[in-house]
Scaffold this active site. Structure first.
Site, mmCIF file in Angstrom:
data_model
loop_
_atom_site.group_PDB
_atom_site.id
_atom_site.type_symbol
_atom_site.label_atom_id
_atom_site.label_comp_id
_atom_site.label_asym_id
_atom_site.label_seq_id
_atom_site.Cartn_x
_atom_site.Cartn_y
_atom_site.Cartn_z
ATOM 1 N N TYR A 280 -18.564 11.785 46.551
ATOM 2 C CA TYR A 280 -19.505 12.358 47.522
ATOM 3 C C TYR A 280 -19.920 13.759 47.070
ATOM 4 O O TYR A 280 -21.110 14.078 47.007
ATOM 5 C CB TYR A 280 -18.826 12.412 48.893
ATOM 6 C CG TYR A 280 -19.651 13.038 49.985
ATOM 7 C CD1 TYR A 280 -20.649 12.313 50.645
ATOM 8 C CD2 TYR A 280 -19.435 14.363 50.381
ATOM 9 C CE1 TYR A 280 -21.411 12.893 51.668
ATOM 10 C CE2 TYR A 280 -20.183 14.951 51.400
ATOM 11 C CZ TYR A 280 -21.166 14.206 52.034
ATOM 12 O OH TYR A 280 -21.913 14.771 53.049
ATOM 13 N N SER B 212 -24.904 18.892 50.981
ATOM 14 C CA SER B 212 -23.699 19.143 51.783
ATOM 15 C C SER B 212 -22.987 20.382 51.271
ATOM 16 O O SER B 212 -23.084 20.718 50.083
ATOM 17 C CB SER B 212 -22.732 17.958 51.651
ATOM 18 O OG SER B 212 -21.459 18.283 52.182
HETATM 19 N N1 NAP Z 1 -22.152 15.320 59.580
HETATM 20 C C1 NAP Z 1 -21.807 16.260 58.753
HETATM 21 O O1 NAP Z 1 -20.955 17.083 59.057
HETATM 22 C C2 NAP Z 1 -22.478 16.366 57.398
HETATM 23 C C3 NAP Z 1 -22.088 17.428 56.570
HETATM 24 C C4 NAP Z 1 -22.697 17.545 55.327
HETATM 25 C C5 NAP Z 1 -23.666 16.655 54.947
HETATM 26 N N2 NAP Z 1 -24.017 15.635 55.762
HETATM 27 C C6 NAP Z 1 -25.043 14.724 55.289
HETATM 28 O O2 NAP Z 1 -26.012 14.510 56.283
HETATM 29 C C7 NAP Z 1 -26.543 13.203 56.158
HETATM 30 C C8 NAP Z 1 -26.457 12.491 57.489
HETATM 31 O O3 NAP Z 1 -25.095 12.497 57.871
HETATM 32 P P1 NAP Z 1 -24.578 12.001 59.286
HETATM 33 O O4 NAP Z 1 -23.344 12.743 59.562
HETATM 34 O O5 NAP Z 1 -25.686 12.011 60.275
HETATM 35 O O6 NAP Z 1 -24.153 10.511 58.861
HETATM 36 P P2 NAP Z 1 -23.860 9.194 59.679
HETATM 37 O O7 NAP Z 1 -23.753 9.498 61.141
HETATM 38 O O8 NAP Z 1 -22.737 8.548 58.998
HETATM 39 O O9 NAP Z 1 -25.215 8.372 59.401
HETATM 40 C C9 NAP Z 1 -25.518 7.943 58.110
HETATM 41 C C10 NAP Z 1 -26.881 7.246 58.125
HETATM 42 O O10 NAP Z 1 -27.128 6.728 56.805
HETATM 43 C C11 NAP Z 1 -27.495 5.361 56.913
HETATM 44 N N3 NAP Z 1 -27.004 4.631 55.733
HETATM 45 C C12 NAP Z 1 -25.742 4.629 55.233
HETATM 46 N N4 NAP Z 1 -25.661 3.812 54.167
HETATM 47 C C13 NAP Z 1 -26.918 3.293 53.987
HETATM 48 C C14 NAP Z 1 -27.476 2.379 53.068
HETATM 49 N N5 NAP Z 1 -26.740 1.803 52.089
HETATM 50 N N6 NAP Z 1 -28.779 2.049 53.186
HETATM 51 C C15 NAP Z 1 -29.525 2.592 54.177
HETATM 52 N N7 NAP Z 1 -29.064 3.479 55.071
HETATM 53 C C16 NAP Z 1 -27.764 3.815 54.988
HETATM 54 C C17 NAP Z 1 -26.836 4.878 58.199
HETATM 55 O O11 NAP Z 1 -27.611 3.824 58.780
HETATM 56 P P3 NAP Z 1 -27.145 2.285 58.806
HETATM 57 O O12 NAP Z 1 -25.657 2.260 59.018
HETATM 58 O O13 NAP Z 1 -27.956 1.701 59.913
HETATM 59 O O14 NAP Z 1 -27.565 1.749 57.486
HETATM 60 C C18 NAP Z 1 -26.926 6.102 59.094
HETATM 61 O O15 NAP Z 1 -28.185 6.132 59.772
HETATM 62 C C19 NAP Z 1 -25.756 12.510 55.033
HETATM 63 O O16 NAP Z 1 -26.479 12.597 53.838
HETATM 64 C C20 NAP Z 1 -24.500 13.338 54.956
HETATM 65 O O17 NAP Z 1 -23.925 13.292 53.680
HETATM 66 C C21 NAP Z 1 -23.437 15.455 56.985
#
Ligand code: NAP
Length: 252
Positions: free
Chosen positions: A164, A150
């Site tokens: 985080y 991130s």
């Molecule tokens: N969106 C952004 O702007 C952004 C920016 C920087 C980095 N990121 C990174 O990109 C990645 C994806 O982010 P996103 O925004 O797509 O997140 P999101 O919409 O919150 O989705 C998170 C995913 O992780 C899974 N998850 C969470 N806790 C878990 C656990 N204990 N065991 C198994 N699965 C788990 C969730 O599935 P379930 O709920 O079904 O378990 C969900 O599929 C993350 O690593 C995040 O830190 C995102």
């Protein structure tokens, strides 16, 4: 439904956090390219999933529970056996970013230690446990690992908390270490560092932040999925140990 058969010569991806956001877009991108995608998340397989896979390609796992994750690794290895125990790509995408009361940012003074450990288990230890646990299968296919870090891993972010941010900084370092250790075995390891991507992880107030980003807009999950696909396929065959920023210039 495309169940795996012994003659199945599709490439295979194991993807964590496939149920929403960036993971959801990634599973769609790879399935469209003809890959078998084994998805991992806490939720059970849903028939509503818009890709042609069945429950045999979904693993229900809580990455915050090391014992449960150990079982999941064994289960994934078992499901790869009919395909010659080969794995072409592992994408460590699942991540959590807890908030305090009323959505407050959890900083280094206020983050409870149990929260800090929980975040590190999901965001940092799970990727290395999966990478090591599936090492033989990745080596057999000369596969590729992508760790999702991130922008918060390299600068203080107004909304992302300290646990985080530090877990993502550690994951970026781990990517470098893994690239050095896995490279001699033919496995590439890279990271992608998203900025503000339009998913449910974003905090209220991000709209204001976007006004300062050179490209003046949020990124879309499919734009991140494209870069992940690039890092898992031959156009990036000499790229390892890298971290690609996907943030519309937010870091410049
Ligand atoms: N969106 C952004 O702007 C952004 C920016 C920087 C980095 N990121 C990174 O990109 C990645 C994806 O982010 P996103 O925004 O797509 O997140 P999101 O919409 O919150 O989705 C998170 C995913 O992780 C899974 N998850 C969470 N806790 C878990 C656990 N204990 N065991 C198994 N699965 C788990 C969730 O599935 P379930 O709920 O079904 O378990 C969900 O599929 C993350 O690593 C995040 O830190 C995102």
């Amino acid at each position: 439904m495309q169940a795996q058969t012994p003659n199945d010569d599709r490439q295979t991806l194991v993807l964590t956090g496939a149920s929403r956001g960036i993971g959801h877009a990634t599973v769609k991108r790879f399935s469209a390219a003809g890959w078998r995608v084994i998805t991992c998340s806490r939720h059970a397989f849903s028939d509503k999933c818009p890709w042609p896979m069945g429950p045999e390609d979904h693993i229900q796992v809580d990455l915050s529970d090391p014992e449960n994750l150990g079982y999941a690794v064994q289960e994934i290895r078992k499901r790869l056996q009919p395909h010659g125990s080969r794995l072409n790509a592992l994408v460590n995408n699942a991540g959590i970013s807890p908030k305090g009361d009323g959505g407050a940012r959890l900083d280094s003074l206020s983050t409870p230690m149990h929260t800090w450990r929980h975040v590190f288990q999901v965001n940092f230890f799970a990727p290395i446990m999966l990478g090591r646990g599936l090492f033989e299968e990745l080596k057999a296919a000369e596969g590729s690992i992508v760790n999702v870090t991130s922008i918060a891993g390299s600068r203080v972010h107004p909304f992302a908390g300290t646990a985080y941010a530090t877990s993502k900084a550690a994951l970026a370092s781990l990517t470098r270490e893994m690239a050095a250790d896995f490279g001699p075995h033919g496995v590439r390891v890279n990271a992608i560092a998203p900025g503000e991507i339009d998913t449910s992880i974003l905090s209220p107030g991000t709209e204001k932040l976007v006004e300062t980003i050179p490209m003046r807009r949020l990124g879309m999950p499919n734009e991140v999925a494209e870069t992940i696909h690039f890092l898992c396929t031959s156009p990036s065959s000499y790229v390892t140990g890298g971290e690609i920023h996907i943030n519309g210039g937010q870091h410049v």
